[in-house]
Enzyme design. Structure first.
Site, PDB file in Angstrom:
ATOM      1  CE  LYS A   1      -1.711   1.211   3.592  1.00 33.21           C
ATOM      2  NZ  LYS A   1      -1.430   2.690   4.049  1.00 33.21           N
ATOM      3  CG  ASN A   2       2.575   2.711   3.256  1.00 31.05           C
ATOM      4  OD1 ASN A   2       1.144   2.856   3.360  1.00 31.05           O
ATOM      5  ND2 ASN A   2       2.804   2.698   4.772  1.00 31.05           N
TER       6      ASN A   2
ATOM      7  CB  CYS B   1      -4.696  10.492  10.583  1.00 35.67           C
ATOM      8  SG  CYS B   1      -3.284   9.785  11.871  1.00 35.67           S
TER       9      CYS B   1
ATOM     10  NE  ARG C   1       0.219  10.934   9.490  1.00 40.53           N
ATOM     11  CZ  ARG C   1       0.048   9.431   9.104  1.00 40.53           C
ATOM     12  NH1 ARG C   1      -1.304   9.201   9.643  1.00 40.53           N
ATOM     13  NH2 ARG C   1       0.424   8.807   8.241  1.00 40.53           N
TER      14      ARG C   1
HETATM   15  C1  EPZ Z   1       4.395   6.682   5.472  1.00 41.28           C
HETATM   16  O1  EPZ Z   1       3.383   7.824   6.776  1.00 41.28           O
HETATM   17  C2  EPZ Z   1       3.037   5.903   5.903  1.00 41.28           C
HETATM   18  N1  EPZ Z   1       1.988   5.791   5.244  1.00 41.28           N
HETATM   19  C3  EPZ Z   1       3.297   5.377   7.370  1.00 41.28           C
HETATM   20  O2  EPZ Z   1       2.270   4.170   7.500  1.00 41.28           O
HETATM   21  C4  EPZ Z   1       4.301   4.617   8.210  1.00 41.28           C
HETATM   22  O3  EPZ Z   1       3.402   4.719   9.431  1.00 41.28           O
HETATM   23  C5  EPZ Z   1       5.075   6.179   8.324  1.00 41.28           C
HETATM   24  O4  EPZ Z   1       5.739   6.348   6.438  1.00 41.28           O
HETATM   25  C6  EPZ Z   1       6.223   6.324   9.596  1.00 41.28           C
HETATM   26  O5  EPZ Z   1       6.668   5.262   8.334  1.00 41.28           O
HETATM   27  C7  EPZ Z   1       2.457   6.335   3.571  1.00 41.28           C
HETATM   28  O6  EPZ Z   1       3.547   5.618   3.185  1.00 41.28           O
HETATM   29  C8  EPZ Z   1       0.858   6.131   3.166  1.00 41.28           C
HETATM   30  P1  EPZ Z   1       6.040  10.439   8.437  1.00 41.28           P
HETATM   31  P2  EPZ Z   1       3.961   9.671   6.487  1.00 41.28           P
HETATM   32  O7  EPZ Z   1       6.407  11.450   7.634  1.00 41.28           O
HETATM   33  O8  EPZ Z   1       4.427   9.852   5.434  1.00 41.28           O
HETATM   34  C9  EPZ Z   1       6.235  13.491  11.918  1.00 41.28           C
HETATM   35  C10 EPZ Z   1      -0.252   3.211   7.389  1.00 41.28           C
HETATM   36  O9  EPZ Z   1      -0.698   2.136   8.305  1.00 41.28           O
HETATM   37  N2  EPZ Z   1       6.134  14.712  10.452  1.00 41.28           N
HETATM   38  O10 EPZ Z   1       8.210   9.405   7.975  1.00 41.28           O
HETATM   39  O11 EPZ Z   1       2.783  10.418   6.885  1.00 41.28           O
HETATM   40  C11 EPZ Z   1       4.429  13.403  11.961  1.00 41.28           C
HETATM   41  O12 EPZ Z   1       3.744  13.057  12.984  1.00 41.28           O
HETATM   42  C12 EPZ Z   1       0.378   3.797   7.504  1.00 41.28           C
HETATM   43  O13 EPZ Z   1       0.459   2.491   6.477  1.00 41.28           O
HETATM   44  C13 EPZ Z   1       6.300  16.429  10.579  1.00 41.28           C
HETATM   45  O14 EPZ Z   1       6.429  16.465  12.329  1.00 41.28           O
HETATM   46  O15 EPZ Z   1       5.280   9.393   7.910  1.00 41.28           O
HETATM   47  C14 EPZ Z   1       5.329  11.152  11.968  1.00 41.28           C
HETATM   48  O16 EPZ Z   1       5.288  11.255  13.786  1.00 41.28           O
HETATM   49  C15 EPZ Z   1       0.254   5.058   9.406  1.00 41.28           C
HETATM   50  N3  EPZ Z   1       5.547  16.524   9.805  1.00 41.28           N
HETATM   51  C16 EPZ Z   1       6.326  11.248  12.098  1.00 41.28           C
HETATM   52  O17 EPZ Z   1       6.971  12.716  11.573  1.00 41.28           O
HETATM   53  C17 EPZ Z   1       5.967  16.300   8.659  1.00 41.28           C
HETATM   54  O18 EPZ Z   1       5.815  17.222   7.572  1.00 41.28           O
HETATM   55  C18 EPZ Z   1       6.216  10.022  10.147  1.00 41.28           C
HETATM   56  O19 EPZ Z   1       5.756  10.504   9.337  1.00 41.28           O
HETATM   57  C19 EPZ Z   1       5.849  15.094   8.097  1.00 41.28           C
HETATM   58  C20 EPZ Z   1       5.508  14.383   9.237  1.00 41.28           C
END
Ligand code: EPZ
Length: 426
Positions: A31-32, A124, A129
């Site tokens: 999915k990701n 979410c 997020r």
């Molecule tokens: C991706 O989300 C995945 N989703 C998530 O999977 C996964 O848990 C996550 O990466 C971490 O591996 C998809 O790929 C569609 P991040 P993403 O940006 O990109 C903070 C699932 O269950 N952050 O690496 O949103 C954020 O709040 C989903 O399949 C900021 O602070 O993850 C989080 O605490 C859930 N500012 C951390 O970084 C930003 O601009 C990780 O986020 C962006 C993120």
């Protein structure tokens, strides 16, 4: 396009446990990876064909976004075909709200159209997020961003200018957004502290096959030399490493023996230590992995989630379900999301003994869980409840199945193929 949004068909999963799982299962596409690949299709002229693309409601949502932008999507012999005729530069709020990861369309749209309008994806189930890292990175690439009433108006009047992008956190989505925005930008972009997840490598592989020049994906520094244009191609979506971990946890928690095929064993390596600590024997061979569980699991002692190549946050809930019946104490530290222990309360209804303090959860393993009515609050938490239900004595009814359909292609059917007594009910 005909959408297979099963959430309108079923609302509940019913499991009769306990029962040891056994047999072989081919694992779905990731999915990701599929979601950023669908956003990337906006950049590639002509037709893109995604093989091994999972049939998920999140993929349906991404296709709705593509069609709103002017593309045409259709399933053809199990593969997803996208004809790129994108002219629109706006993603409606209803679609943005349906799926937070739709923010990854921003970089592709602003690169293709010179402008983009979309709304904040919103918080979410896992906690806030934020997208500050996305917006800061895009502004370094020359994108002017106005925020008003929760909506973003973006424009790149001088086009995308290559730049140095140091990420304060190796955000997966922000790394993907920069890759998509910079692939056809002017000059070179360097992403420092880039995410190293395998899905980043899959996106780079597709973009390079379309004619992009991206180097270093999967390492901490990604270099993108902008090119004039990208052309659609065929690409096979990588296997879903989190779905694989889910089925391994299902085999482990039921004392079974399961073999998964169609996996990339390199991606699974960071997730194996807790399974081995719990007493499972794991054998990896080529594109398959076999897990043999002991009659009773041990606790996993300590697990902390980290960016790749650390233990992935997405696999934490299903491993917690395993630890709930492991002998001894297991300590979980969730370092990625603020609110990713939602499954703990619902597992507690099944008899699990879990204490949550902020980012730490302490699990005291119990002899066995008991079937109960539980509610899925998010995608991976819902999968954890299904894993627990397989080992619980009696009937477990899981409502909120729409969360599960976002990321698992026929979870019930896949578990049934491994011998689980599991049905979907309206
Ligand atoms: C991706 O989300 C995945 N989703 C998530 O999977 C996964 O848990 C996550 O990466 C971490 O591996 C998809 O790929 C569609 P991040 P993403 O940006 O990109 C903070 C699932 O269950 N952050 O690496 O949103 C954020 O709040 C989903 O399949 C900021 O602070 O993850 C989080 O605490 C859930 N500012 C951390 O970084 C930003 O601009 C990780 O986020 C962006 C993120």
């Amino acid at each position: 396009m005909a959408y297979a949004n099963q959430s309108e068909v079923f609302a509940m999963i019913v499991i009769q446990g306990p029962g040891a799982l056994s047999g072989e299962l081919s694992v779905q596409g990731a999915k990701n990876s599929a979601l950023p690949l669908l956003a990337a299709a906006v950049l590639a002229r002509g037709e893109t064909v995604l093989h091994n693309c999972p049939r998920l409601s999140d993929v349906d949502t991404a296709c709705r976004i593509l069609e709103h932008l002017g593309c045409r999507c259709r399933w053809q012999e199990g593969s997803l075909v996208i004809e790129n005729a994108a002219t629109c530069c706006e993603v409606p709020q209803c679609l943005m709200r349906e799926m937070r990861s739709s923010i990854v369309f921003l970089g592709a749209i602003v690169s293709r159209c010179g402008e983009a309008r979309l709304c904040f994806p919103g918080g979410c189930e896992l906690g806030p997020r934020p997208i500050d890292l996305h917006l800061e990175a895009l502004s370094r690439l020359g994108v002017e961003i106005q925020e008003e009433g929760g909506c973003l108006s973006c424009a790149a009047p001088r086009g995308i200018q290559g730049s140095y992008i140091p990420l304060s956190f190796p955000s997966v989505g922000a790394t993907e957004n920069v890759m998509l925005a910079a692939a056809c930008g002017r000059g070179t972009t360097v992403i420092e502290n880039a995410a190293r997840e395998p899905e980043i490598c899959d996106l780079a592989a597709y973009l390079n096959r379309c004619g992009a020049r991206i180097y270093g994906a999967g390492e901490g520094c990604v270099i993108i030399d902008g090119v004039e244009a990208l052309y659609g191609c065929e690409h096979r979506v990588m296997p879903d490493r989190i779905a694989a971990a889910t089925y391994l946890a299902a085999g482990a928690v039921t004392g079974g023996t399961v073999t998964l095929t169609g996996v990339d064993n390199t991606h699974l390596l960071p997730m194996l230590p807790p399974f081995e600590a719990a007493g499972c024997a794991v054998r990896q061979m080529g594109g398959a992995i076999c897990l043999m569980a002991p009659p009773r699991l041990s606790g996993i002692r300590h697990l902390r989630t980290m960016p790749y190549p650390g233990f992935p946050t997405d696999a934490q809930p299903v491993v917690m379900a395993m630890a709930a019946v492991g002998q001894g104490t297991s300590v979980f530290v969730e370092n990625i999301f603020q609110n990713r222990f939602r499954q703990a309360e619902e597992l507690g209804r099944m008899g699990a003994k879990i204490k949550v303090e902020g980012r730490v959860a302490v699990v005291e393993g119990v002899e066995h869980l008991t079937g109960a009515q539980v509610q899925a609050g998010d995608l991976r938490g819902g999968a954890a409840l299904a894993v627990a239900g397989l080992a619980a004595w009696g009937t477990t009814q899981i409502t909120g199945e729409r969360h599960i359909h976002r990321g698992y292609q026929d979870l019930a059917g896949s578990l049934r193929a491994l011998g689980a007594n599991i049905q979907e009910a309206p």
